[in-house]
Design a protein around this motif. Structure first.
Motif, PDB file in Angstrom:
ATOM      1  N   MET A 205      14.474  -8.367  26.551  1.00  0.00           N
ATOM      2  CA  MET A 205      15.052  -7.373  27.451  1.00  0.00           C
ATOM      3  C   MET A 205      15.175  -6.011  26.787  1.00  0.00           C
ATOM      4  N   ALA A 206      14.844  -4.974  27.548  1.00  0.00           N
ATOM      5  CA  ALA A 206      15.061  -3.604  27.100  1.00  0.00           C
ATOM      6  C   ALA A 206      16.558  -3.333  27.006  1.00  0.00           C
ATOM      7  N   PRO A 207      16.983  -2.409  26.123  1.00  0.00           N
ATOM      8  CA  PRO A 207      18.417  -2.168  25.933  1.00  0.00           C
ATOM      9  C   PRO A 207      19.129  -1.715  27.191  1.00  0.00           C
ATOM     10  N   GLU A 208      18.458  -0.968  28.068  1.00  0.00           N
ATOM     11  CA  GLU A 208      19.129  -0.510  29.285  1.00  0.00           C
ATOM     12  C   GLU A 208      19.462  -1.661  30.224  1.00  0.00           C
ATOM     13  N   ILE A 209      18.846  -2.826  29.984  1.00  0.00           N
ATOM     14  CA  ILE A 209      19.192  -4.018  30.752  1.00  0.00           C
ATOM     15  C   ILE A 209      20.189  -4.878  29.990  1.00  0.00           C
ATOM     16  N   SER A 210      19.897  -5.141  28.705  1.00  0.00           N
ATOM     17  CA  SER A 210      20.724  -6.076  27.938  1.00  0.00           C
ATOM     18  C   SER A 210      22.119  -5.543  27.661  1.00  0.00           C
ATOM     19  N   GLN A 211      22.304  -4.236  27.713  1.00  0.00           N
ATOM     20  CA  GLN A 211      23.604  -3.671  27.364  1.00  0.00           C
ATOM     21  C   GLN A 211      24.553  -3.519  28.540  1.00  0.00           C
ATOM     22  N   VAL A 212      24.093  -3.786  29.749  1.00  0.00           N
ATOM     23  CA  VAL A 212      24.997  -3.685  30.888  1.00  0.00           C
ATOM     24  C   VAL A 212      25.604  -5.049  31.184  1.00  0.00           C
TER      25      VAL A 212
ATOM     26  N   LEU B 165       8.562   0.585  32.835  1.00  0.00           N
ATOM     27  CA  LEU B 165       8.948   0.955  31.486  1.00  0.00           C
ATOM     28  C   LEU B 165       9.809  -0.120  30.825  1.00  0.00           C
ATOM     29  N   LYS B 166      10.514  -0.907  31.628  1.00  0.00           N
ATOM     30  CA  LYS B 166      11.304  -2.009  31.085  1.00  0.00           C
ATOM     31  C   LYS B 166      10.373  -3.103  30.545  1.00  0.00           C
ATOM     32  N   VAL B 167       9.239  -3.286  31.215  1.00  0.00           N
ATOM     33  CA  VAL B 167       8.280  -4.302  30.792  1.00  0.00           C
ATOM     34  C   VAL B 167       7.538  -3.868  29.538  1.00  0.00           C
ATOM     35  N   VAL B 168       7.327  -2.559  29.367  1.00  0.00           N
ATOM     36  CA  VAL B 168       6.678  -2.061  28.154  1.00  0.00           C
ATOM     37  C   VAL B 168       7.474  -2.479  26.921  1.00  0.00           C
ATOM     38  N   TRP B 169       8.796  -2.440  27.005  1.00  0.00           N
ATOM     39  CA  TRP B 169       9.636  -2.899  25.891  1.00  0.00           C
ATOM     40  C   TRP B 169       9.315  -4.368  25.570  1.00  0.00           C
ATOM     41  N   SER B 170       9.263  -5.200  26.588  1.00  0.00           N
ATOM     42  CA  SER B 170       8.939  -6.618  26.383  1.00  0.00           C
ATOM     43  C   SER B 170       7.565  -6.779  25.740  1.00  0.00           C
ATOM     44  N   PHE B 171       6.629  -5.962  26.164  1.00  0.00           N
ATOM     45  CA  PHE B 171       5.276  -5.966  25.597  1.00  0.00           C
ATOM     46  C   PHE B 171       5.334  -5.681  24.093  1.00  0.00           C
ATOM     47  N   GLY B 172       6.149  -4.700  23.705  1.00  0.00           N
ATOM     48  CA  GLY B 172       6.308  -4.393  22.284  1.00  0.00           C
ATOM     49  C   GLY B 172       6.892  -5.555  21.504  1.00  0.00           C
ATOM     50  N   ILE B 173       7.878  -6.229  22.073  1.00  0.00           N
ATOM     51  CA  ILE B 173       8.482  -7.389  21.409  1.00  0.00           C
ATOM     52  C   ILE B 173       7.467  -8.516  21.267  1.00  0.00           C
ATOM     53  N   VAL B 174       6.630  -8.710  22.283  1.00  0.00           N
ATOM     54  CA  VAL B 174       5.586  -9.743  22.220  1.00  0.00           C
ATOM     55  C   VAL B 174       4.623  -9.452  21.069  1.00  0.00           C
ATOM     56  N   LEU B 175       4.160  -8.208  20.949  1.00  0.00           N
ATOM     57  CA  LEU B 175       3.223  -7.863  19.868  1.00  0.00           C
ATOM     58  C   LEU B 175       3.865  -8.073  18.502  1.00  0.00           C
ATOM     59  N   TYR B 176       5.128  -7.682  18.359  1.00  0.00           N
ATOM     60  CA  TYR B 176       5.845  -7.901  17.102  1.00  0.00           C
ATOM     61  C   TYR B 176       5.875  -9.403  16.774  1.00  0.00           C
TER      62      TYR B 176
ATOM     63  N   PHE C 228       4.757   1.161  17.739  1.00  0.00           N
ATOM     64  CA  PHE C 228       5.969   0.439  18.119  1.00  0.00           C
ATOM     65  C   PHE C 228       7.080   1.389  18.549  1.00  0.00           C
ATOM     66  N   SER C 229       7.169   2.538  17.920  1.00  0.00           N
ATOM     67  CA  SER C 229       8.206   3.506  18.287  1.00  0.00           C
ATOM     68  C   SER C 229       8.020   3.982  19.717  1.00  0.00           C
ATOM     69  N   GLY C 230       6.763   4.072  20.155  1.00  0.00           N
ATOM     70  CA  GLY C 230       6.496   4.461  21.536  1.00  0.00           C
ATOM     71  C   GLY C 230       6.808   3.349  22.524  1.00  0.00           C
ATOM     72  N   LEU C 231       6.395   2.135  22.178  1.00  0.00           N
ATOM     73  CA  LEU C 231       6.649   1.001  23.076  1.00  0.00           C
ATOM     74  C   LEU C 231       8.133   0.660  23.148  1.00  0.00           C
ATOM     75  N   LEU C 232       8.846   0.864  22.039  1.00  0.00           N
ATOM     76  CA  LEU C 232      10.251   0.483  21.947  1.00  0.00           C
ATOM     77  C   LEU C 232      11.168   1.706  21.853  1.00  0.00           C
TER      78      LEU C 232
ATOM     79  N   LYS D  12       3.505   4.268  28.064  1.00  0.00           N
ATOM     80  CA  LYS D  12       2.888   3.287  28.946  1.00  0.00           C
ATOM     81  C   LYS D  12       2.178   2.246  28.083  1.00  0.00           C
ATOM     82  N   SER D  13       1.993   1.069  28.645  1.00  0.00           N
ATOM     83  CA  SER D  13       1.371  -0.004  27.862  1.00  0.00           C
ATOM     84  C   SER D  13      -0.046   0.354  27.433  1.00  0.00           C
ATOM     85  N   CYS D  14      -0.746   1.145  28.241  1.00  0.00           N
ATOM     86  CA  CYS D  14      -2.142   1.467  27.927  1.00  0.00           C
ATOM     87  C   CYS D  14      -2.277   2.338  26.678  1.00  0.00           C
TER      88      CYS D  14
END
Length: 308
Positions: A193-200, A216-227, A276-280, A289-291
């Motif tokens: 989860m992106a912080p704007e979701i997990s922190q509420v 943009l919330k899914v892009v965060w998840s994409f970054g976590i997947v790659l990590y 990663f800084s861009g995705l996260l 964006k994911s692209c």
């Protein structure tokens, strides 16, 4: 391409209406030979089956009728069918039915998911991760162009069709939402989860604004997947201020040019850290964006030359 939220709603309502008219109750055992169970989830399971009339093997996704409504099932089926033309999204056969205890629809049969490739101590090779990045990004961009947001991107929902990941496909659109609508609660898997979701919290007065659905919330998840594909671990359990590893990452992101990355991130070359800084990006308005991962394909992600 769907031009508005209302367009997407009308398309899905039409697909649901059409599918509901042909939803028949059948006996699963009479029509299919069950070969094996492929997976289990909170709402049902996935089976490998063979159609007794055609001999075709396929995956059947079963949803427990005690845990989901017919409308929710038809909506998931319709979203999956709506998106299935993309080469990196699971193909749907357009076959949906119900039995005495479940709803079911048929999809093409993979050999596994990304989790099945990851060993406990070794991540995937760099060339494999890059192939995954390209294909996941392509699927996310397509989903976005159709006016939807996946909201549960994780390795378990990325299916593989060969062990070197030349063909992978996103699946499981049960939690997907129409872009620009309000989510009723936090959606997805905590560690992705992106912080704007997990922190509420449910009592947070900013809840509705925070849960406006966007890609943009899914892009965060994409970054976590790659990590995770590289490291076989999560960078943190949850992106909340009380988590020490996330707090270290947050401090680094706020002073990116002036301080060294925290230890979990120091394993990556500077160019990959930039990716990663861009995705996260903590501020979702600054998240890439994911692209944009495509701009980093010629870089060395692990210090070796890669041929895709």
């Amino acid at each position: 391409m769907a031009s508005s939220t209302r367009d997407v709603q009308l398309i899905l309502e039409g697909l649901v209406s059409f599918a509901s008219q042909g939803l028949q109750e059948i006996d699963l055992q009479e029509n299919f030979c069950v070969i094996q169970k492929l997976g289990d989830g909170g709402y049902g399971s996935v089976l490998m089956v063979q159609d007794k009339k055609t001999d075709q093997k396929m995956a059947l996704k079963l949803l427990d009728r005690n845990k989901t409504t017919e409308f929710a099932f038809l909506m998931e089926f319709s979203k999956s069918f709506f998106l299935s033309s993309h080469p990196n999204i699971i193909g749907s056969y357009g076959t949906a039915f119900k039995t005495w205890d479940c709803f079911a629809f048929a999809q093409e049969l993979p050999i596994g998911d990304l989790c099945s490739l990851i060993t406990p101590h070794d991540g995937l090779p760099e060339d494999t991760v890059k192939r995954c990045a390209v294909q996941i990004s392509s699927a996310l961009e397509f989903i976005d162009s159709k006016g939807l947001v996946h909201l549960d991107i994780k390795p378990e929902n990325i299916l593989i069709f060969d062990e070197d990941c030349h063909c992978i496909k996103n699946t499981d659109f049960g939690l997907s939402c129409i872009k620009g609508t309000m989510a009723k609660n936090r959606i997805g898997t905590v560690s992705y989860m992106a912080p704007e979701i997990s922190q509420v919290t449910d009592k947070d007065c900013l809840l509705l604004a925070s849960l406006l659905v966007s890609g943009l919330k899914v892009v965060w998840s994409f970054g976590i997947v790659l990590y995770g594909l590289f490291t076989v671990e999560f960078p943190w359990y949850s992106a909340v201020f009380t988590n020490k590893t996330y707090s270290s990452f947050l401090e680094w992101q706020c002073h990116f040019e002036n301080i060294e990355p925290p230890s979990p991130w120091s394993r990556f070359p500077p160019t990959v850290l930039k990716m990663f800084s861009g995705l996260l990006a903590i501020d979702c308005s600054k998240r890439h964006k994911s692209c944009e991962v495509l701009m980093f394909l010629e870089e060395y992600w692990q210090g070796q030359i890669i041929v895709i």
